[in-house]
Design a protein around this motif. Structure first.
Motif, PDB file in Angstrom:
ATOM      1  N   VAL A 258      -3.508  -1.372   0.446  1.00 26.27           N
ATOM      2  CA  VAL A 258      -2.713  -1.607  -0.768  1.00 26.27           C
ATOM      3  C   VAL A 258      -2.692  -3.109  -1.035  1.00 26.27           C
ATOM      4  O   VAL A 258      -2.315  -3.893  -0.157  1.00 26.27           O
ATOM      5  CB  VAL A 258      -1.277  -1.056  -0.612  1.00 26.27           C
ATOM      6  CG1 VAL A 258      -0.501  -1.222  -1.917  1.00 26.27           C
ATOM      7  CG2 VAL A 258      -1.303   0.406  -0.186  1.00 26.27           C
ATOM      8  N   GLU A 259      -3.145  -3.495  -2.227  1.00 24.47           N
ATOM      9  CA  GLU A 259      -3.181  -4.910  -2.620  1.00 24.47           C
ATOM     10  C   GLU A 259      -1.947  -5.239  -3.454  1.00 24.47           C
ATOM     11  O   GLU A 259      -1.586  -4.485  -4.355  1.00 24.47           O
ATOM     12  CB  GLU A 259      -4.409  -5.202  -3.498  1.00 24.47           C
ATOM     13  CG  GLU A 259      -5.744  -5.086  -2.812  1.00 24.47           C
ATOM     14  CD  GLU A 259      -6.910  -5.389  -3.769  1.00 24.47           C
ATOM     15  OE1 GLU A 259      -6.720  -6.067  -4.798  1.00 24.47           O
ATOM     16  OE2 GLU A 259      -8.016  -4.919  -3.479  1.00 24.47           O
ATOM     17  N   PHE A 260      -1.364  -6.396  -3.167  1.00 30.43           N
ATOM     18  CA  PHE A 260      -0.156  -6.826  -3.880  1.00 30.43           C
ATOM     19  C   PHE A 260      -0.321  -8.214  -4.487  1.00 30.43           C
ATOM     20  O   PHE A 260      -1.070  -9.043  -3.971  1.00 30.43           O
ATOM     21  CB  PHE A 260       1.035  -6.923  -2.921  1.00 30.43           C
ATOM     22  CG  PHE A 260       1.453  -5.621  -2.315  1.00 30.43           C
ATOM     23  CD1 PHE A 260       2.310  -4.765  -2.985  1.00 30.43           C
ATOM     24  CD2 PHE A 260       0.990  -5.254  -1.051  1.00 30.43           C
ATOM     25  CE1 PHE A 260       2.708  -3.565  -2.419  1.00 30.43           C
ATOM     26  CE2 PHE A 260       1.381  -4.058  -0.475  1.00 30.43           C
ATOM     27  CZ  PHE A 260       2.241  -3.207  -1.158  1.00 30.43           C
ATOM     28  N   VAL A 270       2.689  -4.299  -6.974  1.00 32.62           N
ATOM     29  CA  VAL A 270       1.479  -3.708  -6.409  1.00 32.62           C
ATOM     30  C   VAL A 270       0.334  -3.885  -7.404  1.00 32.62           C
ATOM     31  O   VAL A 270       0.533  -3.757  -8.622  1.00 32.62           O
ATOM     32  CB  VAL A 270       1.695  -2.224  -6.026  1.00 32.62           C
ATOM     33  CG1 VAL A 270       2.022  -1.361  -7.215  1.00 32.62           C
ATOM     34  CG2 VAL A 270       0.476  -1.666  -5.300  1.00 32.62           C
ATOM     35  N   ASN A 271      -0.852  -4.219  -6.907  1.00 33.05           N
ATOM     36  CA  ASN A 271      -2.017  -4.380  -7.779  1.00 33.05           C
ATOM     37  C   ASN A 271      -2.862  -3.116  -7.782  1.00 33.05           C
ATOM     38  O   ASN A 271      -2.932  -2.412  -8.777  1.00 33.05           O
ATOM     39  CB  ASN A 271      -2.833  -5.598  -7.326  1.00 33.05           C
ATOM     40  CG  ASN A 271      -4.155  -5.737  -8.086  1.00 33.05           C
ATOM     41  OD1 ASN A 271      -4.301  -5.230  -9.195  1.00 33.05           O
ATOM     42  ND2 ASN A 271      -5.118  -6.409  -7.481  1.00 33.05           N
ATOM     43  N   GLU A 272      -3.484  -2.800  -6.666  1.00 36.50           N
ATOM     44  CA  GLU A 272      -4.331  -1.604  -6.625  1.00 36.50           C
ATOM     45  C   GLU A 272      -4.460  -1.128  -5.190  1.00 36.50           C
ATOM     46  O   GLU A 272      -4.043  -1.801  -4.251  1.00 36.50           O
ATOM     47  CB  GLU A 272      -5.710  -1.897  -7.231  1.00 36.50           C
ATOM     48  CG  GLU A 272      -6.482  -2.997  -6.508  1.00 36.50           C
ATOM     49  CD  GLU A 272      -7.912  -3.172  -7.013  1.00 36.50           C
ATOM     50  OE1 GLU A 272      -8.381  -2.354  -7.822  1.00 36.50           O
ATOM     51  OE2 GLU A 272      -8.567  -4.120  -6.556  1.00 36.50           O
ATOM     52  N   ILE A 273      -5.039   0.090  -5.051  1.00 39.26           N
ATOM     53  CA  ILE A 273      -5.253   0.636  -3.713  1.00 39.26           C
ATOM     54  C   ILE A 273      -6.744   0.879  -3.496  1.00 39.26           C
ATOM     55  O   ILE A 273      -7.498   1.063  -4.455  1.00 39.26           O
ATOM     56  CB  ILE A 273      -4.472   1.957  -3.482  1.00 39.26           C
ATOM     57  CG1 ILE A 273      -4.857   3.035  -4.507  1.00 39.26           C
ATOM     58  CG2 ILE A 273      -2.985   1.709  -3.498  1.00 39.26           C
ATOM     59  CD1 ILE A 273      -4.206   4.394  -4.240  1.00 39.26           C
TER      60      ILE A 273
HETATM   61 MG    MG Z   1      -8.755  -6.016  -6.088  1.00 40.76          MG
END
Ligand code: MG
Ligand code: ADP
Length: 386
Positions: A258-260, A270-273
């Motif tokens: 999980v990108e934050f 949260v950005n994307e998974i």
């Molecule tokens: Mg990314």
């Protein structure tokens, strides 16, 4: 209903990977070190994972015969490539345990579905609107500008993205992307970026790696730094809770990154998974007692998940194709001997024949007895690499 191993798949069995890139290669290395057989399906005859796997099925990801062969040879199948057709995973799942499941991969492949899941889980993401038609373009809320337009599908390393400031730019950008379905996200003022990797077993047990701090250059990950005190503790706990909610909400089985974003006001978004091992988790190979690849293997094989422990502060440097051209227009080997003379450097190269600017060729994990030592060595290595 998903097939699950009745009992753990023990060494001696064969594990399959859909996709033959570097993530598959490092999974294969880990599986082989533990005594598993491996089979990789990838159309590229010289793919990084195909080169090292016991079996390489050279076929397209949706080739029925190739998939049948994969199901025949493998006792369970995972994926390393986000854009494998989810249908291929669904086909395999009728015959073998597959982790992650097709529905989770399908969700991660679609930025609109992904964001809807964040909202369902009560995890904050960037304000956004789906733009899939001229009507939706005309109705795009003005407060999303300045923003970033991203294709719903198939984007990676900043590809398929356009920054836009005005409605006219937004319209031009959507047309330049071929009017394909997109999301428009508000451009956020970032203080920093971080990510966390969780591994969730079929029984719902969940473990995680430490929260990783990431530095991007030109929308490509450049550096990951992981050591105690690198991020405020409250943020670390929030990120972990968010990642666990996202994984539980999907009844996810497998390894998930999980990108934050951390905004300038200190809040977490949260950005994307990514439903697979992640570039930002590579430091775990040399800095933790369980790497992300072994965690992936354990979830796939139904082995116990024990909590990983980081034993060394770490800095990971991505090695992009540019490094091969640092001295001029003709490709040269970077100065590995000098880099490896620095204590605590661990070189990982992916076996890609051709270096190209922006291409991920490998990474260097730097570990040290202290954060200061690891950072100092990483700086020296970066200077040597130019
Ligand atoms: Mg990314
Ligand atoms: P990719 O799938 O290519 O990794 P991301 O959505 O993660 O795409 O975007 C790549 C990078 O671009 C992010 O890591 C971040 O640095 C920057 N970025 C993306 N969206 C935003 C945003 N809404 N606000 C500010 N920066 C962003």
């Amino acid at each position: 209903i998903a097939l699950r191993p009745q009992a753990p798949l023990l060494p001696g069995r064969t594990l399959g990977v859909l996709g033959g890139g570097q993530l598959g290669r490092m999974f294969v290395h880990t599986a082989q070190a533990m005594g598993y057989g491996t089979v990789v399906l990838d159309p590229d005859p010289d793919s990084p994972a195909g080169q090292v796997s016991h079996h390489h099925i050279q076929a397209g990801y949706d080739d029925p015969q190739g998939l049948a062969e994969l199901a025949r040879l493998a006792d369970a199948v995972t994926t390393e490539f986000e854009n494998v057709p989810a249908a291929a995973l669904a086909t395999l799942a009728a015959r073998r345990p597959v982790a992650p499941a097709a529905n989770a991969v399908a969700l991660a492949q679609d930025r609109a579905q992904e964001k809807a899941h964040f909202v369902r889980c009560g995890v904050r993401c960037a304000p956004y609107a789906v733009i899939a038609s001229a009507e939706q373009l005309a109705a795009a809320p003005a407060e999303l500008l300045p923003g970033i337009l991203k294709t719903l599908r198939l984007g990676y390393d900043g590809k398929g993205q356009r920054r836009v400031t005005t409605a006219a730019e937004l319209s031009a950008a959507w047309h330049s992307l071929g009017q394909q379905p997109c999301v428009l996200e508000q451009w956020l003022a970032l203080a920093l970026e971080c990510s966390v990797i969780v591994a969730r077993g079929a029984d719902g047990s969940i473990v995680h790696l430490p929260v990783q701090r990431n530095l991007h250059r030109d929308a490509i990950l450049a550096v990951t730094e992981v050591y105690a005190g690198n991020l405020p503790q409250a943020l670390v706990e929030q990120a972990l809770q968010a990642a666990i909610s996202i994984a539980n909400g999907l009844q996810y089985v497998g390894l998930l990154c999980v990108e934050f974003f951390v905004l300038q006001d200190g809040s977490l978004v949260v950005n994307e998974i990514a439903p697979r091992p992640h570039n930002s988790g590579h430091y775990s190979q040399n800095a933790c007692d369980l790497s992300q690849f072994e965690l992936q293997l354990r979830t796939l094989a139904g082995l116990p998940l024990t909590a990983p422990r980081q034993h060394s502060p770490a800095v990971m440097l991505n090695l992009l194709g540019e490094l091969w051209f640092a001295q001029g227009a003709v490709a040269q080997t970077p100065p590995w001997a000098e880099v490896l003379a620095l204590p605590g450097t661990h070189l990982h190269l992916y076996g890609k024949g051709q270096a190209r600017p922006g291409r991920k060729m490998g990474h260097l994990n730097v570990t040290g007895p202290s954060p200061q030592a690891a950072r100092a060595t990483a700086l020296k290595a970066a200077a040597l690499l130019g």
